[in-house]
Design a protein around this motif. Structure first.
Motif, PDB file in Angstrom:
ATOM      1  N   THR A 139      -5.031   6.009   0.874  1.00 12.11           N
ATOM      2  CA  THR A 139      -4.006   5.034   0.500  1.00 12.11           C
ATOM      3  C   THR A 139      -4.366   4.360  -0.817  1.00 12.11           C
ATOM      4  O   THR A 139      -5.530   4.265  -1.198  1.00 12.11           O
ATOM      5  N   ASN A 142       0.853  -1.189   0.000  1.00  9.84           N
ATOM      6  CA  ASN A 142       0.000   0.000   0.000  1.00  9.84           C
ATOM      7  C   ASN A 142       0.891   1.241   0.000  1.00  9.84           C
ATOM      8  O   ASN A 142       2.013   1.213   0.521  1.00  9.84           O
ATOM      9  N   TYR A 143       0.368   2.328  -0.569  1.00  9.74           N
ATOM     10  CA  TYR A 143       1.164   3.558  -0.597  1.00  9.74           C
ATOM     11  C   TYR A 143       0.361   4.755  -0.117  1.00  9.74           C
ATOM     12  O   TYR A 143      -0.872   4.780  -0.162  1.00  9.74           O
ATOM     13  N   ASP A 144       1.095   5.745   0.360  1.00 14.30           N
ATOM     14  CA  ASP A 144       0.553   6.998   0.878  1.00 14.30           C
ATOM     15  C   ASP A 144       0.364   7.944  -0.312  1.00 14.30           C
ATOM     16  O   ASP A 144       1.332   8.476  -0.859  1.00 14.30           O
ATOM     17  N   LYS A 145      -0.885   8.167  -0.716  1.00 21.01           N
ATOM     18  CA  LYS A 145      -1.154   8.993  -1.892  1.00 21.01           C
ATOM     19  C   LYS A 145      -0.603  10.412  -1.728  1.00 21.01           C
ATOM     20  O   LYS A 145      -0.022  10.978  -2.672  1.00 21.01           O
ATOM     21  N   PRO A 203       6.177   5.685   3.629  1.00 22.06           N
ATOM     22  CA  PRO A 203       4.980   5.825   2.791  1.00 22.06           C
ATOM     23  C   PRO A 203       4.618   4.574   2.002  1.00 22.06           C
ATOM     24  O   PRO A 203       3.663   4.607   1.220  1.00 22.06           O
ATOM     25  N   LEU A 204       5.359   3.485   2.198  1.00 19.18           N
ATOM     26  CA  LEU A 204       5.064   2.197   1.572  1.00 19.18           C
ATOM     27  C   LEU A 204       5.015   1.114   2.643  1.00 19.18           C
ATOM     28  O   LEU A 204       5.910   1.052   3.497  1.00 19.18           O
ATOM     29  N   LEU A 259       9.988   1.695   2.147  1.00 20.31           N
ATOM     30  CA  LEU A 259       9.142   0.514   2.373  1.00 20.31           C
ATOM     31  C   LEU A 259       9.365  -0.105   3.746  1.00 20.31           C
ATOM     32  O   LEU A 259      10.501  -0.293   4.179  1.00 20.31           O
ATOM     33  N   ALA A 280      -0.403  -0.978  -4.775  1.00 21.91           N
ATOM     34  CA  ALA A 280       0.506  -1.314  -5.873  1.00 21.91           C
ATOM     35  C   ALA A 280       0.113  -2.690  -6.391  1.00 21.91           C
ATOM     36  O   ALA A 280       0.477  -3.718  -5.810  1.00 21.91           O
ATOM     37  N   TYR A 294      12.649   4.914  -4.620  1.00 18.35           N
ATOM     38  CA  TYR A 294      11.869   4.359  -3.505  1.00 18.35           C
ATOM     39  C   TYR A 294      12.755   3.882  -2.354  1.00 18.35           C
ATOM     40  O   TYR A 294      12.308   3.139  -1.489  1.00 18.35           O
ATOM     41  N   PRO A 343       3.773   6.644  -7.620  1.00 15.01           N
ATOM     42  CA  PRO A 343       3.892   5.536  -6.657  1.00 15.01           C
ATOM     43  C   PRO A 343       4.284   4.249  -7.376  1.00 15.01           C
ATOM     44  O   PRO A 343       3.965   4.070  -8.557  1.00 15.01           O
ATOM     45  N   PHE A 349       3.345  10.789  -2.236  1.00 18.16           N
ATOM     46  CA  PHE A 349       3.845  10.734  -3.606  1.00 18.16           C
ATOM     47  C   PHE A 349       3.350  11.908  -4.445  1.00 18.16           C
ATOM     48  O   PHE A 349       4.052  12.379  -5.341  1.00 18.16           O
TER      49      PHE A 349
END
Length: 366
Positions: A270, A149-152, A245-246, A178, A273, A174, A162, A155
């Motif tokens: 969020t 998952n990523y922090d919108k 953020p990952l 993570l 990926a 990146y 992302p 990015f």
């Protein structure tokens, strides 16, 4: 998620303990005519599960009223711990049905012979890709995907796209972003390791993790710490001032962030990926030596009924496995469909799981 599960709902699971849910109505009508058996039959059926099992009260009561059984739920820790207890009590189980063994642990359960084969009513309505045991010792109940998952916001602010694939995660942009869970102690951590095995094969996964380590991956013990402390976009992570953020979590995590947001956001904070995912399937089975075998069979039938399958997503944050079940709007609006998740055959997991985890631990943690 196992556990199991189990998916993002792990953080929302009820406390460890025993929950008894009783039917309001009487038992279904019995033939009391001459020749009918007078032997008393148990009207309680016990479901042994990991801590994340949940069902809406009204849905369960409807089953109880229709079947005449009272359901008792015995929660027993995470999926691995719960399964180990059933293996130790093989032949004299603590309940009638076990729920929560997933495809990463399936071979352990089957090899230890803790289940009695039963082909549940309605199994023909289950999507065939989830039916992994042709002897019907276990019945597929739900599926979910372990994904990065990523922090919108992060990015967007950095004007960086992302990541979307496992290959992306080893790129310089990146580095040090993570956080993942320990594959030796966490179900999502193990699932992420298996995603790399599925993608790169026996000859390539170690090299991938060497590159991921060089790119600054952080490893913590479990999902709670990774998602609710280290991840910058979760509600808990924001309070804990997480700076990663990952995170390795679930495809169902964004809908959960919306559902429990205060105030509830119009859009999930969020994203997923989609090229980093590993498919989990959870099963239930009739325990060998069950005191209420008929009740256990009825309960298995219920678990793949449309009523339960459609209730399940917002209770355990997993996907139904039956063809006729419809996902709630929260999932369709804020979730994602993983078209091509990584998978590893259960027999391959059984043969190699321990050595993969040991090699991973030596390479990444030590």
């Amino acid at each position: 998620m196992s556990t199991t599960k189990k998916l993002a709902g792990v953080a929302l699971a009820a406390a460890l303990g025993v929950t008894t849910l009783s039917a309001c109505g009487g038992s279904d009508a019995k033939d009391k005519s001459a020749g009918a058996s007078d032997a008393p039959k148990s009207k309680t059926v016990t479901l042994v599960s990991h801590d994340s099992f949940n069902v809406t009260d009204t849905v369960l009561k409807e089953f109880e009223q229709q079947s005449g059984y009272t359901v008792k739920v015995l929660k027993s820790g995470d999926a691995g711990a719960a399964l180990n207890q059933e293996i130790l009590t093989k032949g004299s189980p603590r309940g009638d049905v076990f729920f929560g063994v997933d495809n990463t642990l399936l071979s352990r359960a089957l090899d230890n012979g803790i289940f009695t084969p039963y082909e549940a009513k309605g199994l023909a309505g289950v999507k065939p890709e989830f039916v992994l045991d042709k002897e019907h010792r276990v019945t597929p109940i739900d599926s979910g995907d372990i994904c990065v998952n990523y922090d919108k916001a992060y990015f967007a602010d950095k004007k960086i796209a992302p990541p979307q694939t496992l290959d992306d995660l080893i790129k310089p942009e990146y580095k040090n972003l993570l956080v993942t869970e320990n594959a030796a102690t966490s179900s999502p951590g193990l699932g992420f390791l298996l995603a790399s095995v599925g993608k790169y094969g026996e000859d390539g996964w170690k090299d991938y993790w060497s590159k991921l380590k060089a790119n600054g991956v952080e490893v913590v013990d479990g999902w709670e710490q990774a998602y609710n402390e280290r991840f910058s976009a979760s509600a808990g992570g924001k309070k804990a001032k997480g700076d990663r953020p990952l995170v390795v979590s679930y495809a169902s995590s964004p809908p959960v962030e919306v559902l429990y947001g205060e105030p509830q956001p119009a859009e999930a904070p969020t994203g997923v990926a989609t090229g980093t995912c590993f498919r989990q399937t959870e099963f239930a089975g009739l325990l060998k030596g069950a005191k209420n075998e008929e009740g256990g069979k009825a309960l298995l039938d219920f678990l793949i009924s449309k009523k339960f399958q459609e209730d399940m997503p917002l209770q355990m944050f997993v996907n139904p496995v039956t063809k006729d079940a419809t996902l709630p709007e929260l999932f369709t609006k804020h979730g994602v469909v993983i078209e091509k998740p990584e998978t590893v055959a259960p027999d391959a997991i059984a043969k190699n799981r321990d050595q993969w985890v040991k090699a991973w631990s030596t390479l990444v943690v030590k």
